[in-house]
Scaffold this motif. Structure first.
Motif, PDB file in Angstrom:
ATOM      1  N   ASN A 241     -28.636  -6.679  -7.509  1.00  0.00           N
ATOM      2  CA  ASN A 241     -27.573  -5.682  -7.461  1.00  0.00           C
ATOM      3  C   ASN A 241     -26.196  -6.342  -7.321  1.00  0.00           C
ATOM      4  O   ASN A 241     -25.196  -5.678  -7.134  1.00  0.00           O
ATOM      5  N   PHE A 242     -26.174  -7.659  -7.362  1.00  0.00           N
ATOM      6  CA  PHE A 242     -24.949  -8.458  -7.318  1.00  0.00           C
ATOM      7  C   PHE A 242     -24.142  -8.254  -6.042  1.00  0.00           C
ATOM      8  O   PHE A 242     -22.933  -8.401  -6.027  1.00  0.00           O
TER       9      PHE A 242
ATOM     10  N   ILE B 156     -26.024 -10.517 -17.238  1.00  0.00           N
ATOM     11  CA  ILE B 156     -24.878 -10.204 -16.387  1.00  0.00           C
ATOM     12  C   ILE B 156     -24.246 -11.497 -15.891  1.00  0.00           C
ATOM     13  O   ILE B 156     -24.852 -12.250 -15.123  1.00  0.00           O
ATOM     14  N   ASP B 157     -23.052 -11.720 -16.340  1.00  0.00           N
ATOM     15  CA  ASP B 157     -22.272 -12.851 -15.859  1.00  0.00           C
ATOM     16  C   ASP B 157     -21.145 -12.275 -15.000  1.00  0.00           C
ATOM     17  O   ASP B 157     -20.268 -11.590 -15.516  1.00  0.00           O
TER      18      ASP B 157
ATOM     19  N   PRO C 106     -17.967  -6.365 -15.327  1.00  0.00           N
ATOM     20  CA  PRO C 106     -17.511  -5.663 -14.127  1.00  0.00           C
ATOM     21  C   PRO C 106     -18.730  -5.274 -13.274  1.00  0.00           C
ATOM     22  O   PRO C 106     -19.577  -4.509 -13.724  1.00  0.00           O
ATOM     23  N   LEU C 107     -18.815  -5.836 -12.079  1.00  0.00           N
ATOM     24  CA  LEU C 107     -20.024  -5.650 -11.275  1.00  0.00           C
ATOM     25  C   LEU C 107     -20.195  -4.213 -10.811  1.00  0.00           C
ATOM     26  O   LEU C 107     -21.306  -3.761 -10.580  1.00  0.00           O
TER      27      LEU C 107
ATOM     28  N   LYS D 219     -19.890  -1.645 -12.587  1.00  0.00           N
ATOM     29  CA  LYS D 219     -20.664  -0.992 -13.648  1.00  0.00           C
ATOM     30  C   LYS D 219     -22.149  -1.298 -13.474  1.00  0.00           C
ATOM     31  O   LYS D 219     -22.998  -0.425 -13.646  1.00  0.00           O
ATOM     32  N   VAL D 220     -22.441  -2.550 -13.144  1.00  0.00           N
ATOM     33  CA  VAL D 220     -23.838  -2.941 -12.957  1.00  0.00           C
ATOM     34  C   VAL D 220     -24.413  -2.219 -11.754  1.00  0.00           C
ATOM     35  O   VAL D 220     -25.531  -1.708 -11.781  1.00  0.00           O
ATOM     36  N   ARG D 221     -23.637  -2.149 -10.693  1.00  0.00           N
ATOM     37  CA  ARG D 221     -24.138  -1.510  -9.469  1.00  0.00           C
ATOM     38  C   ARG D 221     -24.355  -0.017  -9.679  1.00  0.00           C
ATOM     39  O   ARG D 221     -25.234   0.559  -9.054  1.00  0.00           O
ATOM     40  N   GLU D 222     -23.569   0.581 -10.566  1.00  0.00           N
ATOM     41  CA  GLU D 222     -23.802   1.994 -10.872  1.00  0.00           C
ATOM     42  C   GLU D 222     -25.159   2.185 -11.516  1.00  0.00           C
ATOM     43  O   GLU D 222     -25.789   3.224 -11.383  1.00  0.00           O
ATOM     44  N   ASN D 223     -25.569   1.164 -12.246  1.00  0.00           N
ATOM     45  CA  ASN D 223     -26.784   1.267 -13.042  1.00  0.00           C
ATOM     46  C   ASN D 223     -28.035   0.903 -12.250  1.00  0.00           C
ATOM     47  O   ASN D 223     -29.153   1.201 -12.660  1.00  0.00           O
ATOM     48  N   VAL D 224     -27.849   0.220 -11.135  1.00  0.00           N
ATOM     49  CA  VAL D 224     -28.973  -0.198 -10.294  1.00  0.00           C
ATOM     50  C   VAL D 224     -28.711   0.320  -8.885  1.00  0.00           C
ATOM     51  O   VAL D 224     -27.865  -0.204  -8.176  1.00  0.00           O
TER      52      VAL D 224
END
Ligand code: ADP
Ligand code: MG
Length: 240
Positions: free
Chosen positions: A48-49, A65-66, A71-72, A74-79
């Motif tokens: 979840n970074f 995901i780099d 944009p983290l 965005k990633v956190r929204e998805n997980v």
């Protein structure tokens, strides 16, 4: 859905994740177990970074995901992630807790977010608690709100870090039931838990982490009845 390759994580000199390879397929429920300090939380937090990896790659939904370029948020929204301690906002009602991120992060119209939140509260069995403040809730109810809040972002996967460990024993079941329902609905889930009954019943795969590496993994039937790795046997003899 999630592919982790050769993941390494250090805290200073401490080498906590030592080359983890893990693939989670869409709609799969992976239960992650292992002794305290084996790196379970760190692995989830890397997915979840909330922690950044030192080496290796993490691919989510087909996208590597780099942190330097993705944009983290965005990633956190998805997980979505649910923690041992629920971390609800104490000054907001249950409903306000659930709509907070959809309204302020995803910019969904408030009326729409409220409608969705009511459906989610219904799903976790709390349809009559929307206007209540968290302090009025039991631990099990708080954790179910935390699950509804995570679901409100419509994540494509959910991570659970010992979601029932802080609960009184009689409240564990109601939270596990909600998680079972999610699994049955096809949610992709990675769950750290000591609830071996849940693992047996709900997991598609059990992953045993030892000292920052995956020592053994397999379907729960095979893993629980016939663990191969000495550390897995030792662990199971203590928890079963
Ligand atoms: P688990 O969840 O399996 O109990 P953790 O991932 O929490 O294990 O911790 C793995 C190791 O990393 C432990 O030795 C822990 O003390 C250490 N650790 C975890 N988080 C941090 C941190 N933020 N700073 C330093 N060390 C940490
Ligand atoms: Mg932990």
């Amino acid at each position: 859905m999630i592919t982790v390759s050769n993941l390494h994580k250090y805290f200073g000199e401490l080498h906590v994740l030592k080359g983890v390879d893990l693939e989670v397929r869409p709609q799969e429920v992976v239960v992650l177990i292992g002794a305290s300090g084996s790196g379970k939380s760190t692995l989830l937090r890397c997915l979840n970074f909330l922690e950044l990896k030192d080496e290796g790659s993490i691919v989510i939904d087909g996208q590597e995901i780099d942190p330097a370029t993705t944009p983290l948020n965005k990633v956190r929204e998805n997980v979505g992630m649910v923690f041992q301690h629920f971390n609800l906002f104490p000054h907001m009602t249950v409903l306000e807790n659930v709509i907070e991120a959809p309204v302020h992060v995803k910019h969904i119209p408030k009326a729409e977010a409220i409608e969705q939140a009511r459906q989610l509260l219904d799903k976790v069995g709390l349809s009559n608690k929307g206007d209540v403040y968290p302090e009025k809730l039991s631990g099990g109810q708080k954790q179910r709100v935390a699950i509804a809040r995570a679901l409100a972002m419509e994540p494509s996967a959910m991570l659970f870090d010992e979601p029932t460990s802080a609960l009184d024993p009689e409240l564990v079941g109601e939270v596990l039931e909600v998680m079972k329902g999610l699994a049955a609905d096809g949610m992709t889930m990675v769950v750290v838990t000591h609830e071996m009954g849940f693992a047996r019943e709900v997991a598609d795969r059990v992953v045993f982490l030892d000292g920052g590496t995956i020592a053994e993994q397999g379907p729960p039937g095979t893993f629980f009845s016939n663990p191969q790795h000495p550390k897995a046997r030792q662990f199971l003899s203590r928890v079963l």
